[in-house]
Design an enzyme around this catalytic site. Structure first.
Site, PDB file in Angstrom:
ATOM      1  N   HIS A 135       0.847  -1.200   0.000  1.00  0.00           N
ATOM      2  CA  HIS A 135       0.000   0.000   0.000  1.00  0.00           C
ATOM      3  C   HIS A 135       0.882   1.249   0.000  1.00  0.00           C
ATOM      4  CE1 HIS A 135      -2.838   3.067   1.159  1.00  0.00           C
ATOM      5  NE2 HIS A 135      -3.805   2.242   0.769  1.00  0.00           N
ATOM      6  N   GLU A 274      -3.850   2.101  -7.337  1.00  0.00           N
ATOM      7  CA  GLU A 274      -4.201   3.231  -6.483  1.00  0.00           C
ATOM      8  C   GLU A 274      -3.250   4.397  -6.746  1.00  0.00           C
ATOM      9  OE1 GLU A 274      -6.558   1.814  -2.845  1.00  0.00           O
ATOM     10  OE2 GLU A 274      -4.444   1.716  -2.326  1.00  0.00           O
TER      11      GLU A 274
HETATM   12  P1  PGA Z   1      -9.356   6.496   0.067  1.00  0.00           P
HETATM   13  O1  PGA Z   1      -8.151   5.454   0.310  1.00  0.00           O
HETATM   14  O2  PGA Z   1     -10.542   5.710  -0.421  1.00  0.00           O
HETATM   15  O3  PGA Z   1      -9.582   7.115   1.422  1.00  0.00           O
HETATM   16  O4  PGA Z   1      -8.886   7.474  -0.954  1.00  0.00           O
HETATM   17  C1  PGA Z   1      -7.917   4.411  -0.573  1.00  0.00           C
HETATM   18  C2  PGA Z   1      -6.753   3.586  -0.063  1.00  0.00           C
HETATM   19  O5  PGA Z   1      -5.794   4.161   0.496  1.00  0.00           O
HETATM   20  O6  PGA Z   1      -6.760   2.347  -0.196  1.00  0.00           O
END
Ligand code: PGA
Length: 363
Positions: A135, A274
């Site tokens: 992540h 992401e």
């Molecule tokens: P968010 O985070 O939906 O708050 O933008 C996504 C993540 O970090 O997995």
């Protein structure tokens, strides 16, 4: 309360040479179901996590055609594992085997002197199904918190360098190159260079330091070896996007992290795209065209690495400000198989709406 649980066109399938979303009633065994996962990050004590999950299940009764995942902090895993037993969920809420317990991270060694770390077999032993690996909170945000910059400043001070040089010179096999470099750095004439180097490294480490692709690769291996599925996160920062480096960077992240993962293990891997600039409070979800373009890029990369059959099976999620008002549009994209949700997964009504995308709302 409208209890319809029939999703419309949200199952990915390849027809001719295109990925399409197909209606539930035409589902065939090869179609891929969506996966909606909530990453709670460092929020909620165990009891509060169970209360949140219970409220979400209540709002999503009888949901069967999507997979759900919850990633509490390590401390909440056991309690939630006890709560989401399939028999109980089926009896109480009409849902069951489609709920998965996720961990937010794991360490790659299996045991030993690694204070504070948790191994993949420890997670498997308490009922974790899948683990998030790589992540961006861990890949590139740790430097700010772990104080790398003060350790750089200390190590690049003339006193520390002098002290180190002194020790090295007295050691049995001093590395001559290191001795020469240290002598250069200590030299008064080079004090400007030393200060510049310290500033450069402090900034680099503060802004970018975190888990390396290589550490992530080892975590992927450890998770798979212990029977855990992997949610491998990847994504570019704003600088890379603006410099046109998005695809190069994603290719590096994905190929390095998957090095050594055999074809037959790939169905155990889920990829989450992401983009860092689209994550968290104050950011905005990535534009749909960009999500679509990147998901197609990742799918093609998987085809190159593992062939078409594997690429078809691997789910690619999107994450970054997924909310009730954009989930449906995101899920309509042909290459998107689900979402990894941060902030909105902490609010029962919002996460229930996300899970029920394309269904009538009950809240
Ligand atoms: P968010 O985070 O939906 O708050 O933008 C996504 C993540 O970090 O997995």
């Amino acid at each position: 309360m409208n209890t319809s649980t029939t999703y419309r066109n949200y199952y990915r399938q390849r027809t001719a040479d295109r990925w399409r979303k197909i209606p539930a009633e035409h589902l065939d065994p090869g179609a891929i179901r969506p996966f909606l996962a909530g990453n709670w990050k460092m929020n909620l004590i165990p009891r509060a996590g169970v209360a949140l999950a219970a409220r979400i299940f209540d709002l999503c009764r009888d949901i069967k055609d999507v997979d759900l995942g919850f990633a509490p902090p390590f401390t909440g895993l056991s309690t939630l594992a006890g709560y989401i037993q399939p028999d109980f969920l089926r009896r109480e809420y009409g849902i069951g085997r489609n709920v998965f317990l996720l961990a937010q991270d794991t360490f790659f060694e299996s045991k030993g002197a690694f204070t504070g770390e948790i191994s993949a077999d420890m997670l498997a032993a308490i009922g974790v199904d899948r683990v998030i690996v790589g992540h961006s909170d861990r890949r590139s945000n740790l430097g700010k918190y772990f104080g790398f910059s003060s350790s750089v400043a200390r190590r690049l001070s003339p006193e520390f360098l002098m002290h180190t040089l002194h020790h090295l010179e007295q050691s049995e096999n001093p590395n001559p190159q290191v001795i020469t470099t240290l002598n250069h750095l200590i030299d008064e004439k080079n004090s400007g260079m030393l200060a510049g180097l310290a500033t450069f490294l402090e900034t680099e480490l503060t802004e970018r330091a975190g888990e390396s692709d290589d550490a992530i690769r080892r975590k992927v291996q450890a998770a798979l070896a212990n029977g855990l599925q992997v949610i491998l996160c990847c994504g570019e920062n704003l600088e890379a996007r603006n410099d046109g480096e998005t695809f190069t960077l994603l290719e590096r992240q994905i190929t390095t992290s998957l090095e050594g993962v055999a074809r037959h293990a790939m169905p155990e891997v889920i990829i989450a795209y992401e983009p860092i600039w689209a994550i968290g409070v104050g950011a905005q979800s990535a534009p749909l065209e960009q999500i679509s373009e990147v998901h197609d890029f990742i799918r093609n990369l998987l085809m190159d690495l593992y062939g078409e059959q594997v690429a078809a099976q691997v789910r690619i999620l999107y994450g970054g400000n997924v909310k009730p008002d954009n989930i449906e549009a995101v899920m309509q994209l042909a290459g998107v198989d689900g979402a990894l949700v941060g902030g909105a997964s902490l609010n029962a009504a919002d996460f229930a709406k996300i899970i029920r995308f394309g269904l009538p709302n009950v809240v």
